[in-house]
Structures are given as structure tokens and as C-alpha cells.
Design an enzyme around this catalytic site. Structure first.
Site, PDB file in Angstrom:
ATOM      1  N   THR A  33      77.485  63.621 -25.211  1.00 52.05           N
ATOM      2  CA  THR A  33      77.338  62.459 -24.333  1.00 52.05           C
ATOM      3  C   THR A  33      78.601  61.606 -24.430  1.00 52.05           C
ATOM      4  O   THR A  33      79.625  62.065 -24.936  1.00 52.05           O
ATOM      5  CB  THR A  33      76.046  61.683 -24.664  1.00 52.05           C
ATOM      6  N   ASN A  34      78.572  60.391 -23.924  1.00 50.33           N
ATOM      7  CA  ASN A  34      79.728  59.500 -24.032  1.00 50.33           C
ATOM      8  C   ASN A  34      79.236  58.082 -24.229  1.00 50.33           C
ATOM      9  O   ASN A  34      78.034  57.826 -24.234  1.00 50.33           O
ATOM     10  CB  ASN A  34      80.633  59.636 -22.793  1.00 50.33           C
ATOM     11  N   LEU A  35      80.170  57.139 -24.388  1.00 49.47           N
ATOM     12  CA  LEU A  35      79.801  55.790 -24.826  1.00 49.47           C
ATOM     13  C   LEU A  35      79.508  54.813 -23.694  1.00 49.47           C
ATOM     14  O   LEU A  35      79.405  53.610 -23.924  1.00 49.47           O
ATOM     15  CB  LEU A  35      80.902  55.218 -25.728  1.00 49.47           C
TER      16      LEU A  35
END
Ligand code: CTP
Ligand code: CA
Length: 228
Positions: A33-35
Site C-alpha cells: 500500500t502507500n501512505l
């Protein structure tokens, strides 16, 4: 009671917004995933509703409350996000693609949790590219006829204006919005660079909600005028 008297510049519009990250499963307990926090996309959904639009918000995994009056569809992966957005696009008049879609997903997702084999051997993951959701929707006949006005976002670490202008052309969107760094993910404020065929315009650093309200006003100015 505090009240906002926002001009109802989006009356009669159906605004579709994507927000947050996507989550690409590796196995049942792990993923990529990412932030992205989703805050900017949620603020845009809220601002569009305040401006009188019907709003559909397609959200990746984020822990944010649904803005009042907004219809929310929760998704996890990029492929789920694409399906949800494509189901809504035919009735939408504006699409704001604020989601940070994962660029890649694992080529295969394991049905069972990957176990250590006890020898220190590490798994090898291979990836495939996710479809470009925004470019696909922007290439649809309704978007080409401007019945669906598409807005892209870009988070760049350097040369924002150059990258944003190139990205606008590559995605085929009339308006591309660049996040002016440093590091906007998770923050409550931001500054935006608006890139369209006229050139570039900056919305100076402010909270994400005031910025979202300004962006909604900027989008409404660019919508085709419907003569009754
Ligand atoms: N986007 C999308 N589908 C993808 C990747 C991006 O719809 N698979 C959308 C994002 O929601 C955003 C815009 O495209 O509105 C730009 O995303 P960005 O990550 O900045 O650009 P990419 O084309 O993925 O290029 P790169 O990450 O290499 O800069
Ligand atoms: Ca990307």
C-alpha cells in the site's frame, strides 16, 4: 451554530471522487500500500456536497468519517477501485481522481499465508502494473465530449510543473492538480498547482478543506455552460 454560505456552484452536478490509497494483497495477511491519508479527496467530496452537487466518494482503506450527505463506496485494491469508478462514471459529470492508486500489484495473490520455510530463504515477489484508472475514464466518449470533466492529481518529488504538464497530456485530462511539496501525505494543509490548457495557477498553502473549496470553485468555472 457555525454555517458556511457556499455558493451552490455545483448544483445539478454528479461529482465522483476517488480518495485514499489502494491495498494490493500478497497473501491473506499482507499487502502493498502507500501512505495516502485520503484527507484531500474527502475534503473535495465534502466541498462538492457543500456546493450543491450529488457526490459519490470511492474510498480506499482509510479511517476517515464519511462527509455528511456523501454516498461512499469502500474498496481495497486498484482493480476494485476501477470497477467501482467505472460503474459510477456513466452518470457523473465531474470525476476528481485524488486516490493514490498503487502502480503495481503482486502478480499472484496467495490464498494461504506464506510461511517461513525455516532456512532463511526469502520469498520472491513479482509484480504486474495496475491499469491507469484515470486515463481509461478520461478516454471514454463522454469525457472526450466534456460531459464528464476529469481532474487528475500528481504527487511529485521534484520538477512539479514539468511533470504535471506532461502528466496532464499523458492522462488526457483538462485539469491536473499538483501537490506542492514538501510531503503532503497525512498533513492537514497543502498547496496546489493547477495546470490546464491556459497555463498554471497556484492555490497557496492552506488547510485541505479551504483548498478543496477553492478547487471545487475552480472546477465549476471550467464546466461547460448548459443552455436550457
Ligand atoms: N491514477 C490512476 N490509476 C493508476 C495510477 C494513477 O487513476 N493506476 C491517477 C491518480 O489518481 C492521479 C493520477 O492518475 O489522479 C496521477 O497519479 P500519479 O501516481 O501521480 O501518476 P502515474 O501516472 O502513476 O505516474 P508516476 O507514479 O510514475 O509518477
Ligand atoms: Ca503512480
Amino acid at each position: 451554530v457555525a454555517r458556511h454560505f457556499t455558493a451552490k456552484v455545483m448544483e445539478g452536478q454528479h461529482v465522483l471522487v476517488s480518495a485514499g490509497p489502494t491495498f494490493e494483497a500478497i497473501d491473506p495477511v499482507r499487502g502493498l500500500t502507500n501512505l495516502s491519508s485520503g484527507k484531500m479527496g474527502f475534503a473535495i467530496a465534502r466541498a462538492a456536497h457543500e456546493a450543491g452537487a450529488r457526490v459519490t466518494l470511492v474510498a480506499g482503506p482509510v479511517g476517515l468519517p464519511t462527509p455528511r450527505g456523501v454516498a461512499r463506496i469502500d474498496v481495497r485494491s486498484a482493480l476494485e477501485m476501477k470497477a467501482a469508478l467505472e460503474a459510477q462514471a456513466p452518470t457523473a459529470s465531474v470525476f476528481v481522481s485524488a486516490a493514490a492508486v498503487a502502480d503495481w500489484r503482486p502478480a499472484t495473490s496467495q490464498q494461504e499465508k506464506i510461511k517461513k520455510d525455516g532456512t532463511g530463504q526469502v520469498p520472491t515477489l513479482s509484480f504486474v502494473e495496475n491499469p491507469d484508472i484515470l486515463a481509461g475514464i478520461a478516454a471514454s466518449p463522454r469525457a472526450r465530449r466534456r460531459e464528464l470533466f476529469c481532474v487528475g492529481f500528481a504527487a511529485e518529488s521534484h520538477d512539479l510543473q514539468t511533470h504535471a504538464q506532461a502528466k496532464r497530456a499523458r492522462k488526457g485530462v483538462p485539469l491536473l492538480v499538483g501537490n506542492i511539496g514538501p510531503e503532503t501525505f497525512g498533513k492537514d494543509d497543502n498547496a496546489l498547482l493547477l495546470v490546464d490548457e491556459q497555463g498554471v495557477q497556484e492555490l497557496p498553502r492552506a488547510g485541505k478543506l479551504p483548498l478543496a473549496r477553492q478547487l471545487v470553485a475552480e472546477i465549476s468555472r471550467r464546466l461547460p455552460v448548459v443552455v436550457a
